[in-house]
Design a protein around this motif. Sequence first.
Motif, mmCIF file in Angstrom:
data_model
loop_
_atom_site.group_PDB
_atom_site.id
_atom_site.type_symbol
_atom_site.label_atom_id
_atom_site.label_comp_id
_atom_site.label_asym_id
_atom_site.label_seq_id
_atom_site.Cartn_x
_atom_site.Cartn_y
_atom_site.Cartn_z
ATOM 1 N N ILE A 5 16.300 2.606 -3.378
ATOM 2 C CA ILE A 5 15.599 3.684 -2.664
ATOM 3 C C ILE A 5 15.577 4.953 -3.515
ATOM 4 O O ILE A 5 14.537 5.603 -3.686
ATOM 5 N N ILE A 6 16.731 5.311 -4.060
ATOM 6 C CA ILE A 6 16.855 6.540 -4.851
ATOM 7 C C ILE A 6 15.984 6.463 -6.103
ATOM 8 O O ILE A 6 15.307 7.426 -6.472
ATOM 9 N N TYR A 7 15.960 5.297 -6.744
ATOM 10 C CA TYR A 7 15.167 5.125 -7.964
ATOM 11 C C TYR A 7 13.668 5.225 -7.667
ATOM 12 O O TYR A 7 12.926 5.948 -8.341
ATOM 13 N N PHE A 8 13.207 4.498 -6.656
ATOM 14 C CA PHE A 8 11.770 4.411 -6.399
ATOM 15 C C PHE A 8 11.191 5.705 -5.847
ATOM 16 O O PHE A 8 10.067 6.082 -6.178
ATOM 17 N N ARG A 9 11.950 6.391 -4.985
ATOM 18 C CA ARG A 9 11.386 7.588 -4.338
ATOM 19 C C ARG A 9 11.206 8.757 -5.306
ATOM 20 O O ARG A 9 10.533 9.729 -4.975
ATOM 21 N N MET A 10 11.817 8.688 -6.500
ATOM 22 C CA MET A 10 11.632 9.756 -7.469
ATOM 23 C C MET A 10 10.166 9.859 -7.889
ATOM 24 O O MET A 10 9.651 10.941 -8.144
ATOM 25 N N SER A 11 9.484 8.721 -7.939
ATOM 26 C CA SER A 11 8.067 8.733 -8.310
ATOM 27 C C SER A 11 7.141 8.419 -7.138
ATOM 28 O O SER A 11 5.944 8.669 -7.210
ATOM 29 N N ASN A 12 7.712 7.891 -6.057
ATOM 30 C CA ASN A 12 6.902 7.544 -4.882
ATOM 31 C C ASN A 12 7.619 7.974 -3.607
ATOM 32 O O ASN A 12 8.174 7.136 -2.881
ATOM 33 N N PRO A 13 7.632 9.265 -3.301
ATOM 34 C CA PRO A 13 8.345 9.767 -2.116
ATOM 35 C C PRO A 13 7.589 9.501 -0.815
ATOM 36 O O PRO A 13 7.311 10.413 -0.038
ATOM 37 N N ASP A 14 7.251 8.246 -0.610
ATOM 38 C CA ASP A 14 6.503 7.847 0.585
ATOM 39 C C ASP A 14 7.231 6.676 1.244
ATOM 40 O O ASP A 14 7.450 5.634 0.616
ATOM 41 N N ASP A 15 7.614 6.850 2.515
ATOM 42 C CA ASP A 15 8.432 5.835 3.190
ATOM 43 C C ASP A 15 7.776 4.453 3.218
ATOM 44 O O ASP A 15 8.443 3.436 3.009
ATOM 45 N N LYS A 16 6.474 4.402 3.467
ATOM 46 C CA LYS A 16 5.802 3.101 3.546
ATOM 47 C C LYS A 16 5.902 2.349 2.226
ATOM 48 O O LYS A 16 6.143 1.144 2.200
ATOM 49 N N LYS A 17 5.721 3.082 1.129
ATOM 50 C CA LYS A 17 5.802 2.448 -0.181
ATOM 51 C C LYS A 17 7.235 2.041 -0.514
ATOM 52 O O LYS A 17 7.474 1.003 -1.144
ATOM 53 N N ILE A 18 8.197 2.865 -0.074
ATOM 54 C CA ILE A 18 9.607 2.547 -0.337
ATOM 55 C C ILE A 18 10.018 1.270 0.394
ATOM 56 O O ILE A 18 10.696 0.408 -0.163
ATOM 57 N N TRP A 19 9.588 1.139 1.642
ATOM 58 C CA TRP A 19 9.908 -0.077 2.413
ATOM 59 C C TRP A 19 9.361 -1.319 1.692
ATOM 60 O O TRP A 19 10.034 -2.347 1.607
ATOM 61 N N LYS A 20 8.142 -1.211 1.177
ATOM 62 C CA LYS A 20 7.546 -2.359 0.476
ATOM 63 C C LYS A 20 8.308 -2.668 -0.803
ATOM 64 O O LYS A 20 8.488 -3.840 -1.175
ATOM 65 N N PHE A 21 8.782 -1.629 -1.468
ATOM 66 C CA PHE A 21 9.469 -1.820 -2.747
ATOM 67 C C PHE A 21 10.834 -2.484 -2.572
ATOM 68 O O PHE A 21 11.186 -3.399 -3.332
ATOM 69 N N ILE A 22 11.623 -2.044 -1.594
ATOM 70 C CA ILE A 22 12.995 -2.562 -1.476
ATOM 71 C C ILE A 22 13.035 -3.987 -0.919
ATOM 72 O O ILE A 22 14.008 -4.711 -1.111
#
Length: 431
Positions: A399-416
């Motif tokens: 979460i911490i890694y991805f949100r640095m470039s994509n601070p969007d919850d929907k995208k973070i959920w898909k990534f993790i």
Amino acid sequence: MVRKKYYTKIAILAMLLAVLSMYSKYAESTNEKFPELTFTTENSEEMPLSEFDPNELSADQWQKLGFSEKQTATILKYKEIVGGRFISKEQLKKCYSISEEKFSAIEAYILLPETNQEGKTFTSTDGNFVKKELRISGKFNPDRYSQADWEDMGFSEKQAGAILKYKNYLGGSFVSKEKFKECFIISDENYAKLEPYLILPAKTPDNFVKNKFKRDTIREKINYKTFDPNELDREGWQKLGFSEKQANVIVNYKERNLKGSFKNLEEIKSCFVINEDKFNEMKPFIRISNIKSSEAKKPESSATDFAKTDLNSITFKQLLEYGFDEKAAGSMIGFRKKLGGFVTKEQILETYNIDKELTQKLVNTAPLDVSKVQKYSLAEAPEEWLKSHPYFKYSADKIIYFRMSNPDDKKIWKFIKVKPEYEARMRLYVK
């Protein structure tokens, strides 16, 4: 031209014969019965756990922990790859056949340092955790052993507790040497030492039916004598057929709810762990001294009105007052603190080391105020909170890694890409 028509007819006839052949085979196959399909699932029954050194577990013991034969083989192979022994929880967690959920369930019982660095500097007489030798004084019936008895023999507090949980899991009796051997924390080495001294049948009776919810599946007949319930300690209640945990509840109920003594039969009957059948069995032998039945007082109400006590504010002392032992009360308060507060009552039932029936009674009585529970979006949640929260810590780094470039919850959920059941728990704390 004639020859061409002839070959065309031959080709058409061949095609018709092929179609008829295929249809014939299909018709025959419809009369065949499809093989019966069976689906295998993991055993949902909760096996008692206790502290263990993963370096000492055999393949059979890993499977008793709930791992499949294939997963067990992977774990043992991984152990060889890392040098023949695990040095830390951090290292064991990296084994891909141990899921995050499974590791979370067993983490508290693993006898290893937390990190690789601590593992490298860990020293003892043989480089492992020091094991206690068992002290066996003579032949004994394990059904009659208390927590203190198992600890005196050489088992740790958690191990002794797990042995008693396993006994309750079987229905209140070890039943046979076969069943005793199946207890997870009884290693093959320790069983070999204990077996000659066990006063148990060698084989399990054919009519044995395990019932984890009913303690008296196989129960010794109690030879009752007249007794005063106000004079019984925990051991005294256990001699009447109650488990150690039940005995603790009865004593706590008497000391905290009734100010130190039973005043009448109704107060005894009202104790949560004394069911109606057991009460009727004991009733003819109960003699409450110095209190006449005609002068018996009504049960004193608890100092705490639990119908008005918020489960997110209930204190350690109040849980003891309700009937929990110190270990269970501490576990519940500790789990609540790690979560930052309960959001659903079902979470409370997930707490380790609790009496689920007593807990169910509490959650049915007490309200739950969730207004003060802190929630965050994945994009804004503090790093420390993510890394310490039981539901987020295994995905925190992603979460911490991805949100640095994509601070969007929907995208973070898909990534993790967490499992649906994990995501459902996490979303309880996401605004």
